[in-house]
Design a protein around this motif. Structure first.
Motif, PDB file in Angstrom:
ATOM      1  N   PRO A 127     -18.962  -0.870   6.394  1.00 23.57           N
ATOM      2  CA  PRO A 127     -18.452  -0.333   5.133  1.00 23.57           C
ATOM      3  C   PRO A 127     -16.946  -0.124   5.088  1.00 23.57           C
ATOM      4  CG  PRO A 127     -20.402   0.870   5.857  1.00 23.57           C
ATOM      5  CD  PRO A 127     -19.978   0.002   6.992  1.00 23.57           C
ATOM      6  N   SER A 128     -16.275  -0.023   6.260  1.00 22.46           N
ATOM      7  CA  SER A 128     -14.860   0.359   6.241  1.00 22.46           C
ATOM      8  C   SER A 128     -13.936  -0.530   7.053  1.00 22.46           C
ATOM      9  CB  SER A 128     -14.701   1.806   6.735  1.00 22.46           C
ATOM     10  OG  SER A 128     -15.157   1.923   8.072  1.00 22.46           O
ATOM     11  N   VAL A 129     -14.424  -1.165   8.109  1.00 21.51           N
ATOM     12  CA  VAL A 129     -13.511  -1.826   9.033  1.00 21.51           C
ATOM     13  C   VAL A 129     -12.796  -3.006   8.382  1.00 21.51           C
ATOM     14  CG1 VAL A 129     -15.264  -3.395   9.989  1.00 21.51           C
ATOM     15  CG2 VAL A 129     -13.305  -2.708  11.390  1.00 21.51           C
ATOM     16  N   GLY A 130     -13.463  -3.724   7.489  1.00 21.76           N
ATOM     17  CA  GLY A 130     -12.824  -4.868   6.858  1.00 21.76           C
ATOM     18  C   GLY A 130     -11.665  -4.499   5.968  1.00 21.76           C
ATOM     19  N   THR A 131     -11.702  -3.292   5.391  1.00 23.23           N
ATOM     20  CA  THR A 131     -10.619  -2.838   4.519  1.00 23.23           C
ATOM     21  C   THR A 131      -9.499  -2.189   5.312  1.00 23.23           C
ATOM     22  OG1 THR A 131     -12.211  -2.458   2.726  1.00 23.23           O
ATOM     23  CG2 THR A 131     -10.069  -1.395   2.518  1.00 23.23           C
ATOM     24  N   LEU A 132      -9.848  -1.314   6.251  1.00 22.99           N
ATOM     25  CA  LEU A 132      -8.832  -0.589   7.010  1.00 22.99           C
ATOM     26  C   LEU A 132      -8.194  -1.447   8.100  1.00 22.99           C
ATOM     27  CD1 LEU A 132     -10.693   2.831   7.383  1.00 22.99           C
ATOM     28  CD2 LEU A 132      -8.802   2.290   5.850  1.00 22.99           C
ATOM     29  N   ALA A 133      -8.909  -2.463   8.553  1.00 23.75           N
ATOM     30  CA  ALA A 133      -8.354  -3.377   9.562  1.00 23.75           C
ATOM     31  C   ALA A 133      -8.659  -4.805   9.121  1.00 23.75           C
ATOM     32  CB  ALA A 133      -8.946  -3.088  10.941  1.00 23.75           C
ATOM     33  N   PRO A 134      -7.861  -5.383   8.228  1.00 23.78           N
ATOM     34  CA  PRO A 134      -8.131  -6.735   7.712  1.00 23.78           C
ATOM     35  C   PRO A 134      -8.235  -7.751   8.835  1.00 23.78           C
ATOM     36  CG  PRO A 134      -6.427  -5.660   6.417  1.00 23.78           C
ATOM     37  CD  PRO A 134      -6.662  -4.782   7.600  1.00 23.78           C
ATOM     38  N   GLY A 135      -9.210  -8.632   8.686  1.00 20.43           N
ATOM     39  CA  GLY A 135      -9.435  -9.640   9.710  1.00 20.43           C
ATOM     40  C   GLY A 135     -10.417  -9.228  10.770  1.00 20.43           C
ATOM     41  N   VAL A 136     -10.865  -7.960  10.757  1.00 22.75           N
ATOM     42  CA  VAL A 136     -11.813  -7.448  11.749  1.00 22.75           C
ATOM     43  C   VAL A 136     -13.157  -7.234  11.072  1.00 22.75           C
ATOM     44  CG1 VAL A 136     -12.336  -5.592  13.377  1.00 22.75           C
ATOM     45  CG2 VAL A 136      -9.962  -6.339  13.042  1.00 22.75           C
ATOM     46  N   SER A 137     -14.235  -7.621  11.741  1.00 21.53           N
ATOM     47  CA  SER A 137     -15.587  -7.397  11.230  1.00 21.53           C
ATOM     48  C   SER A 137     -16.453  -6.811  12.336  1.00 21.53           C
ATOM     49  CB  SER A 137     -16.199  -8.702  10.709  1.00 21.53           C
ATOM     50  OG  SER A 137     -16.257  -9.675  11.732  1.00 21.53           O
ATOM     51  N   ALA A 138     -17.420  -5.988  11.936  1.00 19.72           N
ATOM     52  CA  ALA A 138     -18.322  -5.330  12.887  1.00 19.72           C
ATOM     53  C   ALA A 138     -19.564  -6.176  13.083  1.00 19.72           C
ATOM     54  CB  ALA A 138     -18.692  -3.936  12.398  1.00 19.72           C
ATOM     55  N   ASP A 139     -19.973  -6.322  14.338  1.00 19.04           N
ATOM     56  CA  ASP A 139     -21.182  -7.071  14.641  1.00 19.04           C
ATOM     57  C   ASP A 139     -22.402  -6.182  14.410  1.00 19.04           C
ATOM     58  OD1 ASP A 139     -22.124  -9.702  16.031  1.00 19.04           O
ATOM     59  OD2 ASP A 139     -23.289  -8.112  16.976  1.00 19.04           O
ATOM     60  N   ALA A 158      -8.791   1.741   0.397  1.00 18.58           N
ATOM     61  CA  ALA A 158      -7.700   0.898  -0.094  1.00 18.58           C
ATOM     62  C   ALA A 158      -6.386   1.671  -0.140  1.00 18.58           C
ATOM     63  CB  ALA A 158      -8.059   0.353  -1.472  1.00 18.58           C
ATOM     64  N   LEU A 159      -6.422   2.929  -0.613  1.00 19.27           N
ATOM     65  CA  LEU A 159      -5.200   3.734  -0.679  1.00 19.27           C
ATOM     66  C   LEU A 159      -4.662   4.026   0.717  1.00 19.27           C
ATOM     67  CD1 LEU A 159      -6.174   6.285  -3.488  1.00 19.27           C
ATOM     68  CD2 LEU A 159      -4.582   4.369  -3.673  1.00 19.27           C
ATOM     69  N   LEU A 160      -5.567   4.324   1.650  1.00 22.77           N
ATOM     70  CA  LEU A 160      -5.137   4.631   3.013  1.00 22.77           C
ATOM     71  C   LEU A 160      -4.541   3.398   3.681  1.00 22.77           C
ATOM     72  CD1 LEU A 160      -5.056   6.969   4.983  1.00 22.77           C
ATOM     73  CD2 LEU A 160      -7.306   6.283   5.817  1.00 22.77           C
ATOM     74  N   LYS A 161      -5.144   2.236   3.481  1.00 17.99           N
ATOM     75  CA  LYS A 161      -4.606   1.019   4.073  1.00 17.99           C
ATOM     76  C   LYS A 161      -3.241   0.686   3.481  1.00 17.99           C
ATOM     77  CE  LYS A 161      -4.215  -2.614   6.492  1.00 17.99           C
ATOM     78  NZ  LYS A 161      -3.781  -2.454   7.899  1.00 17.99           N
ATOM     79  N   ARG A 162      -3.047   0.896   2.193  1.00 16.70           N
ATOM     80  CA  ARG A 162      -1.760   0.630   1.550  1.00 16.70           C
ATOM     81  C   ARG A 162      -0.654   1.486   2.174  1.00 16.70           C
ATOM     82  NH1 ARG A 162      -2.177   1.594  -4.591  1.00 16.70           N
ATOM     83  NH2 ARG A 162      -3.974   0.235  -4.192  1.00 16.70           N
ATOM     84  N   THR A 163      -1.031   2.685   2.622  1.00 20.78           N
ATOM     85  CA  THR A 163      -0.040   3.577   3.233  1.00 20.78           C
ATOM     86  C   THR A 163       0.245   3.193   4.680  1.00 20.78           C
ATOM     87  OG1 THR A 163      -0.711   5.401   1.797  1.00 20.78           O
ATOM     88  CG2 THR A 163       0.462   5.978   3.813  1.00 20.78           C
ATOM     89  N   THR A 164      -0.813   2.944   5.461  1.00 19.75           N
ATOM     90  CA  THR A 164      -0.636   2.712   6.895  1.00 19.75           C
ATOM     91  C   THR A 164       0.026   1.373   7.201  1.00 19.75           C
ATOM     92  OG1 THR A 164      -2.893   1.837   7.022  1.00 19.75           O
ATOM     93  CG2 THR A 164      -2.588   4.188   7.478  1.00 19.75           C
TER      94      THR A 164
END
Length: 400
Positions: A133-145, A112-118
């Motif tokens: 575990p991470s793609v949904g937070t760091l890249a909103p709107g993206v999900s892993a199959d 969350a902190l890293l996404k707020r910065t980038t």
């Protein structure tokens, strides 16, 4: 022979195994454990040699990324390695590409902190093989199959200039879906892309989601269009910050305002509740049934002497001279009472037993008080002497 005498004089071999017997029985298990430990150390050493410096731009090992860093340097792009979240956030800028080598190692708070910065840096963020575990937070709107690509080398099949110039590349790995507007979806496998370019909601920044790290490895860089794709994705800005998440980072253990129970996944709480209920049901199932005692015949007949000897050994092992003496005195009083006309209910009352004994033996009954109701013996010799005296008293009463 009485229990006390058996406890003091029994010389049979102890049932407890000796140290030599323990070693004879356990040496096979110990040898197996040692072999397993040696095998684990050897396997760890072999694997550590193969994966040493994985995705590290300073490493020249096969799974390192020094080659791509050298090529970027030839194009005037500087590469700097950081291992803490604070340094990664401080380095984010419009002229900087921030590469996150292992996004799934980041905690929810770090993500969350890293996404707020980038999202406000107007730079480029590159995520290497992020999973659920991470793609949904760091890249909103993206999900892993859940199903990964079975093909390693894929064709671009998209309009992204970098992908079209690079051609086929080894991007096969995690596949993604995205509902973010303006997303470039490249290198599809069975209809789902393995590389995404997601533009920022505002500004000129973007996020690259790469499904596999193969194009950055030293031993794969010269295959297909890997080098071209890697240089274009990482060389769009003049500075490259290579973030290698570390478990020693203080931010990895900082829970913020969360409590201990907030950090426990909900599945663990439900699992613990189910185990608790299962334990209660198992206890009820295995508990003794309420009701009257039911006598059962013993499967074998045990001689009284063996029972007495076993009980005496237990007394001796526990140094329970007080219990042994109490058992001897109680049994003697119980046998003497009917011989001298004392009711069984008063056999253990000195005021009833001692006068009757005095009348039977024509002596002072108070002299027998220490023998029948005295303190416990000090040592084994005193216990044996007490047993002999009680036997002598009982013989004297029987023949008188």
């Amino acid at each position: 022979m009485t229990e006390a005498a058996l406890a003091s004089t029994s010389t049979s071999t102890s049932a407890s195994p000796t140290a030599r017997q323990w070693w004879t029985r356990a040496r096979g298990v110990v040898l197996a454990l040692v072999l397993l430990l040696v095998a684990a150390v050897v396997m760890a050493a072999v694997r550590s040699d193969a994966r040493h410096g994985r995705l590290d731009p300073r490493s020249a090992d096969p799974y390192g990324s020094r080659a791509v860093a050298e090529l970027l340097a030839d194009q005037g792009v500087s590469t700097r390695v950081v291992t803490t979240l604070d340094k990664a956030r401080a380095a984010a800028a419009p002229d900087t590409t921030l590469l996150i080598a292992a996004p799934d190692l980041l905690t929810k708070r770090q993500q969350a902190l890293l996404k707020r910065t980038t999202e406000t840096s107007n730079g480029r963020t590159v995520l290497i093989a992020p999973g659920s575990p991470s793609v949904g937070t760091l890249a909103p709107g993206v999900s892993a199959d859940p199903a990964v690509s079975f093909d390693s080398t894929l064709s671009p099949d998209c309009a992204l200039p970098a992908a079209r110039r690079a051609g086929s590349a080894d991007t096969g790995g995690v596949r993604y879906t995205s509902d973010a507007p303006g997303t470039d979806a490249c290198y599809p496998s069975d209809g789902l892309p393995t590389l995404l370019r997601v533009p920022a909601a505002s500004g000129s920044g973007d996020t690259i989601v790469l499904g596999a790290p193969d194009i950055l490895y030293n031993d794969r860089l010269d295959e297909q269009g890997n080098a071209s794709l890697a240089l274009q994705l990482l060389g769009s800005r003049s500075h490259l910050v290579w973030y290698l998440p570390s478990l020693s980072d203080d931010s990895a253990t900082d829970a913020g305002d969360q409590s201990f129970f907030d950090l426990i996944p909900s599945g663990w709480l439900w699992g613990t509740l189910q185990l608790f209920i299962a334990a209660i049901l198992a206890a009820l199932w295995r508990a003794r049934r309420m009701g009257p005692l039911v006598p059962e015949r013993l499967p074998v007949a045990i001689r009284a002497s063996e029972t007495a000897e076993g009980r005496a050994r237990l007394y001796r092992k526990a140094n329970a001279r007080d219990r042994a003496a109490s058992a001897l005195r109680s049994a003697t009083r119980t046998r003497l009472a009917p011989l001298i006309g004392v009711p069984p209910a008063q056999a253990h009352a000195p005021e009833a037993l001692l006068p009757a004994l005095s009348a039977r033996l024509d002596g002072d009954g108070q002299a027998l008080l220490p023998l029948l109701f005295g303190p416990p013996p000090r040592d084994d010799a005193a216990l044996v002497s007490l047993a002999d005296q009680l036997d002598a008293l009982e013989r004297e009463v029987r023949i008188s």
